[in-house]
Design an enzyme around this catalytic site. Structure first.
Site, PDB file in Angstrom:
ATOM      1  N   LYS A  47     -86.887   1.706  20.634  1.00  0.00           N
ATOM      2  CA  LYS A  47     -87.841   2.151  19.367  1.00  0.00           C
ATOM      3  C   LYS A  47     -87.619   0.949  18.375  1.00  0.00           C
ATOM      4  O   LYS A  47     -88.523   0.529  17.949  1.00  0.00           O
ATOM      5  CB  LYS A  47     -87.494   3.309  18.815  1.00  0.00           C
ATOM      6  CG  LYS A  47     -87.921   4.539  19.612  1.00  0.00           C
ATOM      7  CD  LYS A  47     -87.193   6.068  19.105  1.00  0.00           C
ATOM      8  CE  LYS A  47     -87.380   7.019  19.941  1.00  0.00           C
ATOM      9  NZ  LYS A  47     -86.879   8.207  19.712  1.00  0.00           N
ATOM     10  N   GLN A  91     -82.259  11.268  16.718  1.00  0.00           N
ATOM     11  CA  GLN A  91     -82.218  11.154  17.787  1.00  0.00           C
ATOM     12  C   GLN A  91     -81.651  12.495  18.419  1.00  0.00           C
ATOM     13  O   GLN A  91     -80.546  12.838  17.974  1.00  0.00           O
ATOM     14  CB  GLN A  91     -81.474   9.932  18.591  1.00  0.00           C
ATOM     15  CG  GLN A  91     -81.653   9.805  19.944  1.00  0.00           C
ATOM     16  CD  GLN A  91     -83.090   9.622  20.523  1.00  0.00           C
ATOM     17  OE1 GLN A  91     -83.907   8.839  19.996  1.00  0.00           O
ATOM     18  NE2 GLN A  91     -83.515  10.131  21.627  1.00  0.00           N
ATOM     19  N   ASP A 114     -91.774  12.413  13.507  1.00  0.00           N
ATOM     20  CA  ASP A 114     -91.706  13.197  14.866  1.00  0.00           C
ATOM     21  C   ASP A 114     -92.202  14.390  14.795  1.00  0.00           C
ATOM     22  O   ASP A 114     -92.450  15.014  15.910  1.00  0.00           O
ATOM     23  CB  ASP A 114     -90.089  13.330  15.148  1.00  0.00           C
ATOM     24  CG  ASP A 114     -89.419  12.217  16.070  1.00  0.00           C
ATOM     25  OD1 ASP A 114     -90.307  11.734  16.949  1.00  0.00           O
ATOM     26  OD2 ASP A 114     -88.272  12.246  16.343  1.00  0.00           O
TER      27      ASP A 114
END
Ligand code: NAP
Length: 271
Positions: A47, A91, A114
């Site tokens: 990412k 994460q 997200d």
């Protein structure tokens, strides 16, 4: 026809890079990584690499697996308050002693690229505009749109009901006026339901979609990705047998995976 997620995502990434260069702005991504799970490290590294390629500033904040929950919550507060940080990712998975719910709820919805927070998930559920749409379902829709595949009025069958893929996928297809059926591990007659689908999205993590289930050339989107007993990356669909029976189909790898990354980058640029 094969839906080439790799090619479509590459185009999106180049467009985002051009857009940032033209605007002369630099979004700033902050990623929190806890513990030393090798897969998580690879995801986070990828990412960051992709973000920096586009022109996004990306910082990774790493913590040992035994870090106290309060330390992570304090860091999120600090990132929320920092006006230079535009996007926050935590994460997953987190170690068990850290409450995933507490961490998610702490992220500012305006930096929640997200779409994990209750505010963004709730907005999506009640038909309001969330600050960001969740990366994987948004990536699936970007792929369908890139090929001009109609969604309105179609019967979409979503297999899997996770908060990150299945549920928001169903809600987003519904927003696009599909008729949606959601399936899960307790669904009865899965085979008969899939046979009636125009669009199948499978997000399970094991072999589910077999050729006997496929009728009338549906669009098949395989979100699943895991390693088989030989260590090869594979998806939920028995690809070789199903491909000739599908109207469109995504491969694994090279389908939804790269679209998820492109879609996440889209959200960070938007931030
Ligand atoms: P998850 O949390 O692992 O949940 C799996 C879902 O599958 C559950 O809702 C479960 O039903 C359902 N399920 C299990 N067995 C089933 C069966 N026999 N028939 C029908 N449904 C069944 O899901 P996830 O996190 O969304 O991940 C799913 C897969 O997608 C994984 O392989 C993951 O690696 C992959 N993934 C890929 C991407 C990408 O970018 N390509 C992104 C995210 C996830 P219950 O709710 O009843 O238990």
């Amino acid at each position: 026809m094969i839906l080439d997620g790799k090619a479509v995502s590459a185009k999106i990434i180049e467009d985002l890079k051009t857009e940032l260069a033209r605007k002369g702005t630099t979004p700033h991504l902050a990623v929190i990584l806890v513990g030393d799970d090798p897969a998580s490290r690879v995801y986070v590294r990828n990412k960051k690499k992709k973000a920096e390629y586009i022109g996004i500033k990306a910082d990774i904040f790493e913590y040992p697996a035994d870090v106290e929950e309060t330390v992570i919550l304090k860091k999120i507060d600090e990132l929320n308050e920092n006006p230079e940080v535009t996007a926050i990712l935590v994460q997953m998975p987190l170690p068990e002693h850290i409450s995933k719910e507490k961490v998610i709820c702490r992220i500012s919805p305006e930096k929640d690229v997200d779409c994990f927070t209750p505010e963004n998930a709730g907005r999506l559920a009640i038909g309001m505009e969330p600050y960001f749409y969740p990366a994987t379902p948004q990536g699936v829709l970007m792929l369908l749109d890139a090929y001009g595949i109609p969604i309105e009025g179609k019967h979409a069958v979503v297999i899997g009901r996770s908060n990150i893929v299945g549920k928001p996928m169903a809600q987003m297809l519904l927003r696009r006026n599909a008729t949606v059926t959601m399936c899960h591990s307790k669904t009865q007659n899965l085979e008969e339901i899939i046979k009636t689908a125009d669009i199948v999205v499978s997000a399970v993590g094991k072999k589910i979609v077999r050729c006997k289930m496929v009728k009338n050339k549906p669009v098949i989107i395989d979100v699943g990705i895991y390693r088989d007993s030989n260590g090869n990356l594979t998806g939920d669909v028995e690809y070789a047998e199903v491909e000739p029976l599908a109207g469109y189909i995504t491969p694994v790898p090279g389908g939804v995976g790269p679209m998820t990354i492109a879609s996440l980058m889209f959200n960070i640029v938007k931030s």
